[in-house]
Motif scaffolding. Sequence first.
Motif, PDB file in Angstrom:
ATOM      1  N   VAL A  71       0.813  -1.218   0.000  1.00 28.86           N
ATOM      2  CA  VAL A  71       0.000   0.000   0.000  1.00 28.86           C
ATOM      3  C   VAL A  71       0.848   1.271   0.000  1.00 28.86           C
ATOM      4  O   VAL A  71       0.315   2.364  -0.219  1.00 28.86           O
ATOM      5  CB  VAL A  71      -0.967   0.023   1.204  1.00 28.86           C
ATOM      6  N   ALA A  72       2.150   1.131   0.236  1.00 27.37           N
ATOM      7  CA  ALA A  72       3.022   2.309   0.225  1.00 27.37           C
ATOM      8  C   ALA A  72       4.464   1.868   0.009  1.00 27.37           C
ATOM      9  O   ALA A  72       4.878   0.806   0.478  1.00 27.37           O
ATOM     10  CB  ALA A  72       2.907   3.087   1.531  1.00 27.37           C
ATOM     11  N   ASP A  73       5.208   2.700  -0.710  1.00 26.87           N
ATOM     12  CA  ASP A  73       6.609   2.405  -1.017  1.00 26.87           C
ATOM     13  C   ASP A  73       7.339   3.743  -1.158  1.00 26.87           C
ATOM     14  O   ASP A  73       7.432   4.303  -2.242  1.00 26.87           O
ATOM     15  CB  ASP A  73       6.696   1.591  -2.307  1.00 26.87           C
ATOM     16  N   ASP A  74       7.843   4.270  -0.038  1.00 23.06           N
ATOM     17  CA  ASP A  74       8.456   5.596  -0.035  1.00 23.06           C
ATOM     18  C   ASP A  74       9.874   5.558   0.528  1.00 23.06           C
ATOM     19  O   ASP A  74      10.156   4.826   1.485  1.00 23.06           O
ATOM     20  CB  ASP A  74       7.630   6.568   0.808  1.00 23.06           C
ATOM     21  N   SER A  75      10.731   6.362  -0.070  1.00 20.24           N
ATOM     22  CA  SER A  75      12.089   6.525   0.439  1.00 20.24           C
ATOM     23  C   SER A  75      12.139   7.735   1.363  1.00 20.24           C
ATOM     24  O   SER A  75      11.373   8.688   1.204  1.00 20.24           O
ATOM     25  CB  SER A  75      13.070   6.716  -0.728  1.00 20.24           C
ATOM     26  N   VAL A  76      13.043   7.693   2.321  1.00 21.34           N
ATOM     27  CA  VAL A  76      13.177   8.771   3.311  1.00 21.34           C
ATOM     28  C   VAL A  76      14.469   9.531   3.033  1.00 21.34           C
ATOM     29  O   VAL A  76      15.563   8.980   3.225  1.00 21.34           O
ATOM     30  CB  VAL A  76      13.186   8.209   4.745  1.00 21.34           C
ATOM     31  N   PRO A  77      14.381  10.774   2.567  1.00 24.15           N
ATOM     32  CA  PRO A  77      15.587  11.545   2.250  1.00 24.15           C
ATOM     33  C   PRO A  77      16.550  11.610   3.431  1.00 24.15           C
ATOM     34  O   PRO A  77      16.145  11.894   4.565  1.00 24.15           O
ATOM     35  CB  PRO A  77      15.038  12.943   1.912  1.00 24.15           C
ATOM     36  N   GLU A  78      17.819  11.271   3.151  1.00 21.88           N
ATOM     37  CA  GLU A  78      18.900  11.362   4.133  1.00 21.88           C
ATOM     38  C   GLU A  78      18.631  10.563   5.409  1.00 21.88           C
ATOM     39  O   GLU A  78      19.174  10.850   6.461  1.00 21.88           O
ATOM     40  CB  GLU A  78      19.176  12.833   4.491  1.00 21.88           C
ATOM     41  N   TRP A  79      17.779   9.563   5.300  1.00 26.16           N
ATOM     42  CA  TRP A  79      17.440   8.708   6.445  1.00 26.16           C
ATOM     43  C   TRP A  79      16.903   9.555   7.608  1.00 26.16           C
ATOM     44  O   TRP A  79      17.073   9.204   8.780  1.00 26.16           O
ATOM     45  CB  TRP A  79      18.659   7.909   6.932  1.00 26.16           C
ATOM     46  N   ASP A  80      16.267  10.655   7.324  1.00 24.10           N
ATOM     47  CA  ASP A  80      15.843  11.589   8.356  1.00 24.10           C
ATOM     48  C   ASP A  80      14.621  11.045   9.107  1.00 24.10           C
ATOM     49  O   ASP A  80      13.551  10.853   8.533  1.00 24.10           O
ATOM     50  CB  ASP A  80      15.515  12.946   7.722  1.00 24.10           C
ATOM     51  N   ASN A  81      14.794  10.825  10.408  1.00 23.86           N
ATOM     52  CA  ASN A  81      13.733  10.174  11.183  1.00 23.86           C
ATOM     53  C   ASN A  81      12.486  11.043  11.326  1.00 23.86           C
ATOM     54  O   ASN A  81      11.360  10.528  11.352  1.00 23.86           O
ATOM     55  CB  ASN A  81      14.264   9.785  12.569  1.00 23.86           C
ATOM     56  N   ALA A  82      12.677  12.353  11.424  1.00 21.00           N
ATOM     57  CA  ALA A  82      11.518  13.246  11.521  1.00 21.00           C
ATOM     58  C   ALA A  82      10.691  13.199  10.234  1.00 21.00           C
ATOM     59  O   ALA A  82       9.459  13.142  10.274  1.00 21.00           O
ATOM     60  CB  ALA A  82      11.978  14.675  11.815  1.00 21.00           C
ATOM     61  N   GLN A  83      11.387  13.212   9.089  1.00 20.95           N
ATOM     62  CA  GLN A  83      10.675  13.090   7.817  1.00 20.95           C
ATOM     63  C   GLN A  83       9.998  11.732   7.710  1.00 20.95           C
ATOM     64  O   GLN A  83       8.907  11.614   7.141  1.00 20.95           O
ATOM     65  CB  GLN A  83      11.639  13.281   6.649  1.00 20.95           C
ATOM     66  N   ALA A  84      10.646  10.706   8.249  1.00 23.05           N
ATOM     67  CA  ALA A  84      10.071   9.357   8.196  1.00 23.05           C
ATOM     68  C   ALA A  84       8.730   9.307   8.923  1.00 23.05           C
ATOM     69  O   ALA A  84       7.778   8.666   8.457  1.00 23.05           O
ATOM     70  CB  ALA A  84      11.035   8.348   8.803  1.00 23.05           C
ATOM     71  N   ALA A  85       8.638   9.991  10.074  1.00 21.21           N
ATOM     72  CA  ALA A  85       7.386  10.009  10.825  1.00 21.21           C
ATOM     73  C   ALA A  85       6.278  10.688  10.018  1.00 21.21           C
ATOM     74  O   ALA A  85       5.144  10.206   9.964  1.00 21.21           O
ATOM     75  CB  ALA A  85       7.587  10.726  12.163  1.00 21.21           C
ATOM     76  N   THR A  86       6.639  11.785   9.362  1.00 18.48           N
ATOM     77  CA  THR A  86       5.659  12.497   8.532  1.00 18.48           C
ATOM     78  C   THR A  86       5.210  11.632   7.361  1.00 18.48           C
ATOM     79  O   THR A  86       4.015  11.533   7.054  1.00 18.48           O
ATOM     80  CB  THR A  86       6.268  13.810   7.995  1.00 18.48           C
ATOM     81  N   ILE A  87       6.177  10.992   6.710  1.00 23.13           N
ATOM     82  CA  ILE A  87       5.867  10.134   5.565  1.00 23.13           C
ATOM     83  C   ILE A  87       4.966   8.975   5.991  1.00 23.13           C
ATOM     84  O   ILE A  87       3.977   8.654   5.319  1.00 23.13           O
ATOM     85  CB  ILE A  87       7.164   9.614   4.912  1.00 23.13           C
ATOM     86  N   PHE A  88       5.306   8.357   7.140  1.00 24.69           N
ATOM     87  CA  PHE A  88       4.500   7.201   7.562  1.00 24.69           C
ATOM     88  C   PHE A  88       3.093   7.631   7.973  1.00 24.69           C
ATOM     89  O   PHE A  88       2.118   6.914   7.706  1.00 24.69           O
ATOM     90  CB  PHE A  88       5.170   6.443   8.713  1.00 24.69           C
ATOM     91  N   GLU A  89       2.973   8.781   8.598  1.00 24.91           N
ATOM     92  CA  GLU A  89       1.638   9.263   8.960  1.00 24.91           C
ATOM     93  C   GLU A  89       0.789   9.468   7.710  1.00 24.91           C
ATOM     94  O   GLU A  89      -0.397   9.136   7.683  1.00 24.91           O
ATOM     95  CB  GLU A  89       1.736  10.571   9.753  1.00 24.91           C
ATOM     96  N   GLN A  90       1.420   9.974   6.653  1.00 24.33           N
ATOM     97  CA  GLN A  90       0.716  10.148   5.376  1.00 24.33           C
ATOM     98  C   GLN A  90       0.351   8.796   4.782  1.00 24.33           C
ATOM     99  O   GLN A  90      -0.746   8.620   4.231  1.00 24.33           O
ATOM    100  CB  GLN A  90       1.591  10.950   4.413  1.00 24.33           C
ATOM    101  N   GLN A  91       1.258   7.825   4.888  1.00 18.79           N
ATOM    102  CA  GLN A  91       0.972   6.478   4.382  1.00 18.79           C
ATOM    103  C   GLN A  91      -0.235   5.884   5.106  1.00 18.79           C
ATOM    104  O   GLN A  91      -1.124   5.295   4.475  1.00 18.79           O
ATOM    105  CB  GLN A  91       2.192   5.572   4.590  1.00 18.79           C
ATOM    106  N   LEU A  92      -0.249   6.029   6.422  1.00 20.45           N
ATOM    107  CA  LEU A  92      -1.323   5.451   7.231  1.00 20.45           C
ATOM    108  C   LEU A  92      -2.667   6.110   6.900  1.00 20.45           C
ATOM    109  O   LEU A  92      -3.689   5.427   6.781  1.00 20.45           O
ATOM    110  CB  LEU A  92      -0.995   5.612   8.717  1.00 20.45           C
ATOM    111  N   THR A  93      -2.640   7.427   6.719  1.00 17.70           N
ATOM    112  CA  THR A  93      -3.871   8.151   6.373  1.00 17.70           C
ATOM    113  C   THR A  93      -4.386   7.715   5.005  1.00 17.70           C
ATOM    114  O   THR A  93      -5.577   7.439   4.834  1.00 17.70           O
ATOM    115  CB  THR A  93      -3.610   9.674   6.369  1.00 17.70           C
ATOM    116  N   LYS A  94      -3.467   7.639   4.036  1.00 16.29           N
ATOM    117  CA  LYS A  94      -3.845   7.249   2.680  1.00 16.29           C
ATOM    118  C   LYS A  94      -4.396   5.830   2.644  1.00 16.29           C
ATOM    119  O   LYS A  94      -5.300   5.509   1.841  1.00 16.29           O
ATOM    120  CB  LYS A  94      -2.643   7.371   1.751  1.00 16.29           C
TER     121      LYS A  94
END
Length: 365
Positions: free
Chosen positions: A203-226
């Motif tokens: 259901v989701a396949d996203d890369s996290v720029p620079e392995w940034d954990n804060a961005q990862a949380a934002t990306i995953f929250e978007q994945q979960l919502t979608k």
Amino acid sequence: MRKGLLTFAAVGLLATGSMAACGDDSGGNDQAGSDKTPKIGVILPDSKSSARWEGADRKFLEEAFKAAGVQYDIQNAQGDKTQFQTIADQMITNGVTALMIVNLDSGTGKAVLDKAKSQGVATIDYDRLTLGGSAEYYVSFDNEAVGKLQGEGLVKCLTDKGAKNPSIAYLNGSPTDNNATLFKNGYDSVLKPKFDAKEYTQVADDSVPEWDNAQAATIFEQQLTKAGGKIDGVLAANDGLGNAAISILKKNKLNGKVPVTGQDATTEGLQNILAGDQCMTVYKAIKEEAKAASDLAIALAKGEKKDTGQTVKDPEGGRDVASVLLTPKAIYKETVKDVIADGFVTKEEVCTGAFAKLCTEAGIS
């Protein structure tokens, strides 16, 4: 180190030199610029993508260089590509005879390696291969094997939970890190056949720029919502990204219900496993990686070459790079104790506060 936990490629032991070791602040200015003085420069990438760089790699490399009696300078670029190049220039000017880098991306890494080579400085790619680069050696783990263990781990954890046609989200590492590509190759080899067979749904396949954990949380929250709140398993490429996903799962009261993978066997990752919020991690014996790399660096700094008996193909440069590839190990709740027994982390670090009881239950004494 506990014997028998890991299999790794050995590099020949080197005779120790007589030079006084110096830390990352000194640089040995009285010897600077002398091509005859063995001196090793190391550039680490950052301190936020993983705790390993400052918590493990620096420590183990320093120990090895001090034991060999060679001068050294270890610095951290803190994710800044310009700073990475500035540090390299300073090290070359200050007379390093061997340079070991963990690149931030292959473009920056190649520029640094090529400049070092033009100045007669021997080079090593540490942990990450610089695509199209000119390093004489590459020291890392079998990174596709790391990814395969993650994929197999997620399957195991989903099977243990009795999941039916689970919805899977990927949190991949940085798109500029070749290791992230190799990890993904590894877990795709396990999971893609299940997607193709309709056993699992991606259901989701996203890369996290620079392995940034804060961005990862934002990306995953978007994945979960979608996904309408329905994600049954998370393939997170390392413990930092895994913890980012877990923080969002906690907000939604889904932690412990959704298996999450990881990598690096960080203290936080191991604690998440003990708590049941993360299903597994991949342990890489960084002490052995640092030893293999430092053995090669010490030899190169003294003008010597070593035969590693292995090569890795650089897909961009088309050349075979002499390599040392170590073997990773999957860690689950019942084997967290192996990481502690191996000396990578201590019981005191992991078994704090509420985790003391969980450690006892997991057989950590």
